[in-house]
Design an enzyme around this catalytic site. Structure first.
Site, PDB file in Angstrom:
ATOM      1  N   ASP A  12       0.871  -1.172   0.000  1.00  0.00           N
ATOM      2  CA  ASP A  12       0.000   0.000   0.000  1.00  0.00           C
ATOM      3  C   ASP A  12       0.913   1.229   0.000  1.00  0.00           C
ATOM      4  O   ASP A  12       2.130   1.112   0.225  1.00  0.00           O
ATOM      5  CB  ASP A  12      -0.886  -0.042   1.254  1.00  0.00           C
ATOM      6  CG  ASP A  12      -1.756   1.172   1.407  1.00  0.00           C
ATOM      7  OD1 ASP A  12      -2.361   1.606   0.413  1.00  0.00           O
ATOM      8  OD2 ASP A  12      -1.832   1.700   2.533  1.00  0.00           O
ATOM      9  N   ASP A  14      -0.343   5.076   1.039  1.00  0.00           N
ATOM     10  CA  ASP A  14      -0.663   6.047   2.082  1.00  0.00           C
ATOM     11  C   ASP A  14      -0.908   5.342   3.414  1.00  0.00           C
ATOM     12  O   ASP A  14      -1.716   4.410   3.495  1.00  0.00           O
ATOM     13  CB  ASP A  14      -1.900   6.850   1.695  1.00  0.00           C
ATOM     14  CG  ASP A  14      -1.672   8.351   1.753  1.00  0.00           C
ATOM     15  OD1 ASP A  14      -0.738   8.787   2.448  1.00  0.00           O
ATOM     16  OD2 ASP A  14      -2.428   9.092   1.104  1.00  0.00           O
ATOM     17  N   ASP A 169      -1.745  -0.672   5.904  1.00  0.00           N
ATOM     18  CA  ASP A 169      -2.099  -0.172   7.238  1.00  0.00           C
ATOM     19  C   ASP A 169      -3.584  -0.236   7.552  1.00  0.00           C
ATOM     20  O   ASP A 169      -3.980   0.087   8.680  1.00  0.00           O
ATOM     21  CB  ASP A 169      -1.636   1.279   7.387  1.00  0.00           C
ATOM     22  CG  ASP A 169      -2.497   2.231   6.568  1.00  0.00           C
ATOM     23  OD1 ASP A 169      -2.564   2.055   5.331  1.00  0.00           O
ATOM     24  OD2 ASP A 169      -3.108   3.149   7.151  1.00  0.00           O
TER      25      ASP A 169
END
Length: 224
Positions: A12, A14, A169
């Site tokens: 990922d 961001d 995240d």
């Protein structure tokens, strides 16, 4: 074999390698003020919605007839906002380059648009050539937690889910990776509470970039 040592590591962006929340909010605020004469966030928009929605979706809620204009203004303003407000998680560049040097094959799968993704990577000092594949918002109609973006990343990287892991995240990252049959590392230093990730039982949790590097067997000391 330790699943975290698989060859392909899909990331990922961001909340994983960078934090663009302040840059995104500043860019939106400028567009809403200058183009619509509105404060940001406007009424009815929760903080979480700002980062979950694509810009065209957000603009469509307030000025559907001006989406193209507003989106272009947002794109034009993002480089300056990123230059001032983007946070890079220390060691992100060394982690990606370290994987490459170790013979691993990183890729990037993000819900963010490609133009802003490239700006973020440049600010982070991450060479796009270090990635086997980059999948951005324009590449699939669906977004994570749908598996389509990760499946496309695997296809572009010439990888199979049996030799790949995902790193992200958010709960959407865990769910998307699971739907692809891949192990996943959840990151608690990003945008989401640790308990939101833990209850989904990712294969491992990392509380810092250092812990992530250790899980992946990479040293991030020194320079990239």
């Amino acid at each position: 074999m330790n699943p975290l040592s698989r060859t392909h590591v899909l990331f990922d962006l961001d909340g994983t390698l960078v934090d663009s929340r302040k840059a995104v909010a500043a860019c939106y605020a400028q567009v809403f003020k200058e183009r619509l004469g509105m404060d940001f966030p406007p009424p009815g928009i929760e903080t979480g919605d700002i980062y979950a929605m694509r810009p065209v979706e957000l603009f469509a809620r307030f000025a559907p007839e001006r989406v193209d204009e507003l989106h272009q203004a947002y794109q034009d303003g993002y480089p300056a906002a990123a230059a001032q407000w983007l946070t890079v998680f220390d060691g992100a560049d060394r982690l990606i380059h370290g994987l490459v040097k170790a013979g691993r094959r990183p890729s990037l799968v993000t819900n963010k648009g490609l133009a802003r993704t490239l700006i973020d990577l440049a600010r982070a000092g991450i060479d796009t050539q270090w990635f086997d594949a980059i999948v951005a918002a324009e590449d699939t109609a669906e977004r994570k937690p749908h598996p389509a973006p990760i499946l496309l990343g695997l296809q572009r990287a010439g990888a199979d889910a049996t030799d790949a892991i995902y790193v992200g995240d958010g709960p959407q990252d865990v769910l998307a990776a699971r739907a692809c049959g891949m192990p996943v590392i959840g990151l608690t230093y990003g945008f989401y509470p640790a308990q939101a990730l833990a209850k989904l039982e990712p294969d491992a949790l990392a509380h810092s970039m250092d812990e992530l590097a250790q899980l992946l067997g990479v040293s991030i000391k020194g320079t990239a």
